[in-house]
Design a protein around this motif. Structure first.
Motif, mmCIF file in Angstrom:
data_model
loop_
_atom_site.group_PDB
_atom_site.id
_atom_site.type_symbol
_atom_site.label_atom_id
_atom_site.label_comp_id
_atom_site.label_asym_id
_atom_site.label_seq_id
_atom_site.Cartn_x
_atom_site.Cartn_y
_atom_site.Cartn_z
ATOM 1 N N GLN A 75 40.435 28.601 33.049
ATOM 2 C CA GLN A 75 40.057 29.933 33.526
ATOM 3 C C GLN A 75 38.613 30.242 33.144
ATOM 4 O OE1 GLN A 75 42.149 31.158 35.472
ATOM 5 N NE2 GLN A 75 44.222 31.366 34.680
ATOM 6 N N TYR A 78 36.170 28.211 35.241
ATOM 7 C CA TYR A 78 36.018 28.808 36.568
ATOM 8 C C TYR A 78 35.165 30.066 36.475
ATOM 9 C CZ TYR A 78 37.241 30.885 41.049
ATOM 10 O OH TYR A 78 37.191 31.456 42.293
ATOM 11 N N ASP A 82 31.889 31.061 38.666
ATOM 12 C CA ASP A 82 32.280 32.047 39.675
ATOM 13 C C ASP A 82 31.098 32.949 40.031
ATOM 14 O OD1 ASP A 82 33.471 33.859 41.292
ATOM 15 O OD2 ASP A 82 35.040 34.471 39.899
ATOM 16 N N THR A 83 30.483 32.682 41.182
ATOM 17 C CA THR A 83 29.309 33.474 41.572
ATOM 18 C C THR A 83 29.658 34.950 41.746
ATOM 19 O OG1 THR A 83 29.777 32.738 43.813
ATOM 20 C CG2 THR A 83 27.970 31.643 42.671
ATOM 21 N N ASP A 84 30.900 35.237 42.128
ATOM 22 C CA ASP A 84 31.301 36.636 42.298
ATOM 23 C C ASP A 84 31.236 37.383 40.978
ATOM 24 O OD1 ASP A 84 31.707 36.488 44.961
ATOM 25 O OD2 ASP A 84 33.851 36.106 44.843
ATOM 26 N N ASP A 269 29.057 43.588 51.456
ATOM 27 C CA ASP A 269 28.375 42.617 50.595
ATOM 28 C C ASP A 269 28.728 42.805 49.109
ATOM 29 O OD1 ASP A 269 26.866 40.369 50.580
ATOM 30 O OD2 ASP A 269 24.984 41.398 50.168
ATOM 31 N N HIS A 270 29.832 43.460 48.828
ATOM 32 C CA HIS A 270 30.276 43.705 47.441
ATOM 33 C C HIS A 270 29.203 44.384 46.611
ATOM 34 C CE1 HIS A 270 33.707 41.409 48.429
ATOM 35 N NE2 HIS A 270 33.071 40.275 48.507
ATOM 36 N N ARG A 273 30.488 46.321 43.682
ATOM 37 C CA ARG A 273 31.558 45.736 42.874
ATOM 38 C C ARG A 273 31.056 45.509 41.464
ATOM 39 N NH1 ARG A 273 34.801 40.772 45.199
ATOM 40 N NH2 ARG A 273 33.023 39.545 44.596
ATOM 41 N N TYR A 291 43.467 34.741 34.975
ATOM 42 C CA TYR A 291 42.041 34.799 35.244
ATOM 43 C C TYR A 291 41.502 36.200 34.970
ATOM 44 C CZ TYR A 291 37.549 34.145 37.434
ATOM 45 O OH TYR A 291 36.200 34.080 37.643
#
Lengths: 320, 428
Positions: A75, A78, A82-84, A269-270, A273, A291
C-alpha cells in the motif's frame, strides 16, 4: 546559524530524583490518578486504539466487511507512485496558501481597526466571529451561489467593472480560488479576535513613547505592533496550517453536483481534491480501507513536516 | 451521617468506578443482534414508504416489535461498521443499489434468501433486478425494493418552438437513437440560440454504459474498460461535445437550475426517481414537463434491496416481513408515497399508478416508465467497477468541461485505470 543548537538542553529538573519509596507514593496518590483517568480511558478507546488500528490496517487489504489480507508494504509503495495522491498534496498546499496569507493580512487589519473602534466594540467582535461558528456546509452552499457563472455575486462585480465572466467552479484555478476565499471568509474573524487579544497585551507606554518620539501611525505599526505580535502571528500560522491541511467539507460541498456522482472527486481535473478528500474517496467510494489507511498516514507525514517547519520558525524566533 | 469533603469524594469515586465496571461488564455482553421481541430494520429516509412500514408494524405486532430505524448520513459505512463490530447488527438491512456489487463478495454476512423460499416469488419481480442481488456463489442476498428506469424529461413548449417532435409518443419514436437525439439537439440550438439539449457529456456516457450488459470489470476480475463497448460510449459523448449541443454548465448548480427554469436546458436524461427532484427543484415549471423514452434504449440508475443479516434470530419471520413489505400492492404504495418505482411489474397496471400527473401535463407517466423498466438489460456489476470506472468518468468530464483533447484524455484514463487495476489485483 548552523552552529546554534536547535534545541536548548532543558534545565536540570527541579524535582528530586525518584527515591525508593516513590512507588509507594504512586499508590497513595491513586485517587488523583483515578480522577484524571477518564480522559486517558477515552483517549485510549477513541484515539490511541483507532490510530494503532489504522497503522495495522495500512499493511493489509480490506474491503471493510470481509476478511483482511496481509499486503506488506505494497500500500505504501503504491502511495509513493500514486500521482493522484501527490497532486492532492499540491492542491491542498496551494489552497492553503491562497487562503492563509490574505486571511492573516485581513485579520490583522481587522484587529487593528477593532482595537481602535470606539463604539459598538462588542457587536463588531461578535459579527466578525460569527462566520467561524457557522456550519461549513451552509457556507459552502451559499458560496456555490456567490461563485456561480451567470448569477453569482462575484461575476456580477467583475462585469460591473467591465471584466469578463469567469466560470469559477468549472476551471481548475477558479475552483482553488473559490475554496480559498471560503476559508478566508470563515477564518478571518476568528484570527482577528486572537490578534485583538494580542494587541491588547502590548503596553500603552510603548505607544506613548513612540508618539513622543514623533512616530506616525504606520511607523508605530511596523516598529512596535508587528514585532510585539510575532508570537501571536506564529500561533495563528500554526492553527491555520493544521486546519488548512485538513480541509475537506469546503471542497466536498462546494463541488458536489448530482446524486449520481461521487462527492469526493473534487471537480473538473480534480482541482479541488484535497488530501483528506482523496482519503475519503479511496476509503468510502472504492472500499479500499487498507489503502485509505496508508493515505491517512501519508497525510500525517505531510502534517508532521509542516509542523517541523513551523516549530523551527518558532525556535529561531525564540533565540533572537 | 455528616457529609465531609473526603467522604463525598470517596462516594463519588466509588460511584464512578461502579458505573465504569458495570459498563465493562455489559460491554462484554453486547448482543450481536437485536434483543427481546425486537426485529430491527435499518433503512434511510425515503428508502421505504412510511405508510407501508407503519402498517407492517401493526400487522406483525402479535409476534415481533418491528423497530424500523432511519439511518442518516453515509448509510453504507454505518452498516458495515456495525456488522464488522459484531454488535447490535440490524435483523433486516436496506442495501443501496449502487453499493450492491460491493456487498456481494461478502455474501456470507447475509442469509441466502433461497433457503427461505425466495425462488417461489422470483417470477413476480424484474429479472435483471433480481440478478443484481445474486452473489458469485449463487446465493441471493437481497430482495428487490425499487428500480430506477432512465427516461428523457423534456419541456414540450421548447421542443415545439424549435420545430421538434413534442408529444411524448413522437419524441420517444423520433429520438429513439442517440444519433437522432443529437440531430434534434443541433436543430434546437440553431432555432433557439443558447439552448442546449444536454447539460453535460457525463450523462451521455453513463446512460450509454447502462444500456449495455458489460461495464468496466468482468466476472473473471479482468479490466474490460478499454474494450469496444466503453469506447463506443466514450466516442458518443465526445461527439455530443464536438457537435456543440452540450452546455458549459454543471448539473445541479444555480446556473443550471436557472437555465432549466428558463427553458435553456429543456431536457434531462435521468431515472424515474428524478421526477421527485424535478418537482422539488422547479415547482414553478409545473405542467411544463413531459416524459419520453431515453434515446438509445432503457437503462437503470439506483434502486435498492432489503437483506437479512446473519445476526437475525428469526430469519423466517424476517423473510415474511420483507416479502410482505415488498409485495406488488405495497410497492405501488411506495411509488405514491416516496417515488419508489416498483420492481414488481404487477404494480404497473394498478389504478393508483395510472393517475394522470399534473406536473407532467396530466400525462400517465407509467406508460413510459413501465415498459422501460421491463426492458432493462441484465448487466454484470463488479465490486471493482466504482474504482475503475471513476478515472474514465473523470476524464470525459475534463473533455466536456475543460475542453481537454479527447485522445489525450482517453490515454490518461487508460493509464490511470491500468495503474489502479494493478493495485487492486485486477488483471488487464
Amino acid at each position: 546559524m548552523a552552529t546554534v543548537p536547535l534545541v536548548e538542553k532543558p534545565p536540570a529538573p527541579a524535582v528530586e530524583p525518584p527515591t525508593p519509596n516513590s512507588r509507594k507514593s504512586i499508590r497513595s496518590y491513586w485517587r488523583l490518578y483515578a480522577a484524571i483517568s477518564p480522559f486517558y480511558l477515552l483517549f485510549l478507546a477513541f484515539g490511541l486504539i483507532p490510530v494503532g488500528f489504522s497503522l495495522y490496517l495500512s499493511f493489509h487489504r480490506w474491503d471493510g466487511l470481509g476478511s483482511m489480507q496481509y499486503a506488506g508494504l505494497s500500500q505504501y509503495k503504491y502511495l509513493l507512485s500514486d500521482t493522484d495522491f501527490w497532486s492532492s498534496i499540491g492542491n491542498t498546499i496551494i489552497i492553503w496558501a491562497l487562503a492563509t496569507f490574505p486571511m492573516i493580512f485581513l485579520a490583522m487589519v481587522t484587529a487593528v481597526m477593532l482595537n481602535s473602534a470606539v463604539r459598538f466594540k462588542k457587536i463588531y467582535r461578535f459579527a466578525f466571529f460569527l462566520p467561524n461558528v457557522t456550519s461549513v456546509v451552509a457556507v459552502a452552499i451559499i458560496f456555490g451561489s456567490v461563485f456561480s457563472t451567470n448569477f453569482g455575486l462575484v461575476n456580477a462585480l467583475l462585469q460591473a467593472v467591465g471584466l469578463d465572466q469567469v466560470a469559477w467552479l468549472n476551471t481548475p484555478w477558479g475552483i482553488k480560488v473559490a475554496i480559498a476565499t471560503l476559508m478566508t471568509w470563515q477564518w478571518t474573524g476568528y484570527n482577528a479576535i486572537i490578534f485583538l487579544a494580542g494587541l491588547q497585551t502590548i503596553p500603552g507606554e510603548l505607544y506613548e513613547a513612540a508618539r513622543v518620539d514623533g512616530a506616525g501611525p504606520i511607523q508605530t505599526f511596523f516598529r512596535i505592533t508587528l514585532p510585539m505580535m510575532r508570537p501571536v502571528l506564529l500561533f495563528v500560522l500554526v492553527i491555520s496550517t493544521v486546519t488548512g491541511l485538513q480541509s475537506f467539507s469546503e471542497p466536498q460541498v462546494l463541488l458536489q453536483t448530482t446524486a449520481n456522482e461521487s462527492t469526493f472527486s473534487g471537480g473538473p481535473d480534480h482541482a479541488g481534491r484535497t488530501m483528506v478528500l482523496y482519503f475519503f474517496q479511496q476509503t468510502f467510494d472504492n472500499n479500499d480501507f487498507g489503502y485509505g489507511a496508508a493515505v491517512a498516514w501519508g497525510i500525517f507525514l505531510v502534517v508532521v513536516i509542516f509542523s517541523i517547519i513551523n516549530w523551527r520558525l518558532v525556535q529561531r524566533r525564540g533565540e533572537d | 451521617m455528616r457529609l465531609s469533603r473526603r467522604g463525598l469524594l470517596r462516594a463519588g469515586l466509588a460511584g464512578t468506578a461502579a458505573t465504569a465496571l458495570g459498563g465493562l461488564a455489559t460491554g462484554c455482553a453486547v448482543p450481536t443482534g437485536s434483543t427481546g421481541r425486537n426485529m430491527v430494520l435499518w433503512y434511510w429516509s425515503g428508502g421505504l414508504s412510511d405508510t407501508v412500514v407503519k402498517k407492517a408494524k401493526a400487522r406483525y405486532d402479535s409476534s415481533v416489535d418491528l423497530d424500523a430505524i432511519q439511518i442518516g448520513g453515509y448509510y453504507r459505512s454505518k452498516l458495515i461498521t456495525t456488522m464488522t463490530g459484531q454488535a447490535h447488527i440490524p435483523d433486516i438491512a436496506g442495501l443501496k443499489g449502487e453499493d450492491m456489487a460491493s456487498y456481494l463478495p461478502n455474501a456470507d454476512q447475509f442469509i441466502d434468501l433461497r433457503t427461505l423460499g425466495a425462488e417461489k416469488l422470483k417470477s413476480q419481480y424484474l429479472d435483471w433486478k433480481w440478478q443484481q442481488a445474486v452473489a458469485p456463489d449463487g446465493s441471493l442476498i437481497g430482495f428487490p425494493i425499487d428500480v430506477g428506469p432512465v427516461v428523457q424529461y423534456y419541456q414540450p413548449a421548447v421542443y415545439e418552438k424549435a420545430g421538434l417532435a413534442h408529444e411524448p409518443d413522437d419524441v420517444s419514436s423520433e429520438m429513439n437513437t442517440w444519433d437522432k437525439f443529437f440531430a434534434a439537439g443541433e436543430q434546437l440550438k440553431k432555432r433557439i440560440p443558447g439552448t442546449y439539449i444536454l447539460t453535460d457529456v457525463g450523462s451521455v456516457f453513463e446512460m450509454s454504459i447502462g444500456q449495455g450488459t458489460t461495464r468496466y470489470v468482468n466476472r473473471d476480475k479482468h479490466f474490460i474498460g478499454d474494450g469496444e463497448h466503453v469506447r463506443v460510449c466514450w466516442d458518443r459523448a465526445v461527439e455530443a461535445k464536438r457537435r456543440g449541443i452540450v452546455s458549459d454548465l454543471v448539473t445541479g448548480t444555480p446556473d443550471s437550475i436557472s437555465a432549466t427554469e428558463k427553458g435553456r436546458l429543456p431536457s434531462q436524461l435521468n431515472a424515474s426517481w428524478a421526477a421527485g427532484d424535478l418537482k422539488l427543484q422547479y415547482p414553478k415549471t409545473k405542467g411544463r414537463w413531459r416524459v419520453a423514452n431515453c434515446p438509445g434504449g432503457p437503462s437503470n440508475v439506483g434502486g435498492s434491496f432489503l437483506a437479512i443479516t446473519k445476526a437475525c434470530r428469526e430469519p423466517e419471520k424476517a423473510f415474511e416481513i420483507i416479502t410482505w413489505l415488498l409485495n406488488a400492492d405495497n410497492q405501488a404504495q411506495g411509488f405514491v408515497d416516496a417515488g419508489l418505482f416498483p420492481s414488481t411489474p404487477a404494480s404497473y397496471d394498478m389504478k393508483k399508478l395510472r393517475e394522470p400527473d399534473p406536473f407532467f401535463g396530466d400525462q400517465i407517466t407509467m406508460d413510459v416508465y413501465g415498459p422501460a423498466a421491463e426492458k432493462i438489460p441484465v448487466a454484470f456489476n463488479s465490486p471493482f467497477d466504482v474504482a475503475l470506472g471513476q478515472p474514465i468518468k473523470d476524464e470525459i468530464k475534463n473533455v466536456g468541461v475543460l475542453g481537454k483533447d479527447p485522445k489525450k484524455a482517453w490515454r490518461d484514463a487508460m493509464s490511470k485505470c491500468r495503474r489502479i487495476a494493478d493495485h487492486l489485483g485486477v488483471s488487464h
